[in-house]
Design a protein around this motif. Structure first.
Motif, mmCIF file in Angstrom:
data_model
loop_
_atom_site.group_PDB
_atom_site.id
_atom_site.type_symbol
_atom_site.label_atom_id
_atom_site.label_comp_id
_atom_site.label_asym_id
_atom_site.label_seq_id
_atom_site.Cartn_x
_atom_site.Cartn_y
_atom_site.Cartn_z
ATOM 1 N N ASN A 3 8.536 -4.666 -7.842
ATOM 2 C CA ASN A 3 8.417 -5.804 -6.948
ATOM 3 C C ASN A 3 7.267 -5.592 -5.988
ATOM 4 O O ASN A 3 6.772 -4.491 -5.811
ATOM 5 C CB ASN A 3 9.703 -5.958 -6.112
ATOM 6 N N THR A 4 6.827 -6.662 -5.340
ATOM 7 C CA THR A 4 5.885 -6.514 -4.245
ATOM 8 C C THR A 4 6.598 -5.815 -3.102
ATOM 9 O O THR A 4 7.673 -6.241 -2.686
ATOM 10 C CB THR A 4 5.392 -7.892 -3.769
ATOM 11 N N PRO A 5 6.092 -4.699 -2.608
ATOM 12 C CA PRO A 5 6.796 -3.932 -1.583
ATOM 13 C C PRO A 5 7.100 -4.770 -0.355
ATOM 14 O O PRO A 5 6.284 -5.570 0.080
ATOM 15 C CB PRO A 5 5.815 -2.796 -1.266
ATOM 16 N N ARG A 6 8.303 -4.592 0.171
ATOM 17 C CA ARG A 6 8.678 -5.245 1.424
ATOM 18 C C ARG A 6 8.755 -4.183 2.505
ATOM 19 O O ARG A 6 9.161 -3.056 2.246
ATOM 20 C CB ARG A 6 10.040 -5.934 1.269
ATOM 21 N N GLY A 7 8.407 -4.545 3.722
ATOM 22 C CA GLY A 7 8.473 -3.580 4.808
ATOM 23 C C GLY A 7 7.363 -2.563 4.720
ATOM 24 O O GLY A 7 6.242 -2.874 4.338
ATOM 25 N N ARG A 8 7.707 -1.313 5.057
ATOM 26 C CA ARG A 8 6.677 -0.292 5.089
ATOM 27 C C ARG A 8 6.184 0.055 3.679
ATOM 28 O O ARG A 8 6.921 -0.100 2.702
ATOM 29 C CB ARG A 8 7.205 0.965 5.789
ATOM 30 N N PRO A 9 4.932 0.523 3.548
ATOM 31 C CA PRO A 9 4.365 0.856 2.237
ATOM 32 C C PRO A 9 5.177 1.945 1.551
ATOM 33 O O PRO A 9 5.849 2.758 2.194
ATOM 34 C CB PRO A 9 2.955 1.351 2.583
ATOM 35 N N ARG A 10 5.104 1.982 0.238
ATOM 36 C CA ARG A 10 5.820 2.990 -0.513
ATOM 37 C C ARG A 10 5.231 4.379 -0.259
ATOM 38 O O ARG A 10 4.017 4.536 -0.208
ATOM 39 C CB ARG A 10 5.742 2.693 -2.014
ATOM 40 N N SER A 11 6.127 5.347 -0.137
ATOM 41 C CA SER A 11 5.709 6.740 -0.067
ATOM 42 C C SER A 11 5.425 7.199 -1.484
ATOM 43 O O SER A 11 6.264 7.046 -2.382
ATOM 44 C CB SER A 11 6.823 7.591 0.554
ATOM 45 N N GLU A 12 4.242 7.764 -1.715
ATOM 46 C CA GLU A 12 3.886 8.196 -3.057
ATOM 47 C C GLU A 12 4.822 9.285 -3.554
ATOM 48 O O GLU A 12 5.233 9.276 -4.725
ATOM 49 C CB GLU A 12 2.442 8.696 -3.082
ATOM 50 N N SER A 13 5.182 10.212 -2.693
ATOM 51 C CA SER A 13 6.070 11.290 -3.124
ATOM 52 C C SER A 13 7.455 10.748 -3.485
ATOM 53 O O SER A 13 8.087 11.205 -4.445
ATOM 54 C CB SER A 13 6.193 12.356 -2.028
#
Length: 203
Positions: A3-13
């Motif tokens: 999905n298109t991320p909601r809220g804070r950006p995804r953590s790569e780890s």
């Protein structure tokens, strides 16, 4: 996919941990038993974190395939001056990759996932099957140009027969025998009929 991320950006780890967890669980418990909750537990995150980025377990698996986290073979089509040798080498590499130790649980899980989830099926085809199919098609087309195969050879049908036969034997529990790459390549290239070509029957 995701999905298109909601809220804070995804953590790569965190993303990698989730995709890795999905892969490991596919191998251990299979597609049917896999769940978002189990993926979250294995990755050490909350279910909400997973759902924030993916709608379903199929979306997680599809992204894992795209990213290369979930994969079980990469085949380079052989390209020498001998079409028979190249076909046998490529088909043997496919057969070996698909039956390598430790691959079977993931292979079965991905087959089940593809049957249940269209996106997973599309990703598997685009990233695992299509490159091999296209490589074989191009190699056979060059064999037509070089004179190894006769003009007008239907390379698309040849590729379908070659790849389809390998996958059938790998996925069919009733199929018996070992590596059939050499015999399959010979059969497709040289045929089994004693005549010189198709016979037209008139009524």
């Amino acid at each position: 996919m995701s999905n298109t991320p909601r809220g804070r950006p995804r953590s790569e780890s965190t993303r990698v941990a989730i995709l890795t967890a999905a892969r490991d669980l596919l191998i251990e418990i299979g597609w049917d038993a896999l769940s978002i909750e189990q993926i979250a537990i294995r990755a050490g995150v909350s279910k909400q974190t997973v759902y924030r980025w993916w709608r379903t377990k199929g979306d997680v698996v599809a992204e894992g395939i795209v990213e290369g986290t979930i994969s079980f073979f990469t085949i380079t089509v052989a390209d020498s001056a001998d079409i028979a040798s190249d076909l046998k080498s490529t088909l043997s590499a496919m057969s070996t990759a698909l039956t390598a130790p430790g691959v079977d649980p993931l292979r079965r899980a991905l087959i089940a996932a593809a049957a249940a989830n269209e996106e997973v099926a599309l990703r598997q085809h685009d990233l695992l099957v299509a490159p091999v199919r296209e490589g074989l098609k191009q190699r056979l087309a060059r064999a037509v140009v070089s004179g190894e195969l006769k003009p007008g050879t239907d390379v698309d049908t040849m590729v379908d027969a070659l790849v389809g036969a390998i996958f059938h034997r790998i996925t069919n529990a009733r199929a018996t025998g070992g590596d059939v790459s050499e015999g399959l390549a010979d059969l497709i290239l040289y045929g089994a009929a004693t005549g010189t070509g198709p016979t037209t029957h008139s009524s």
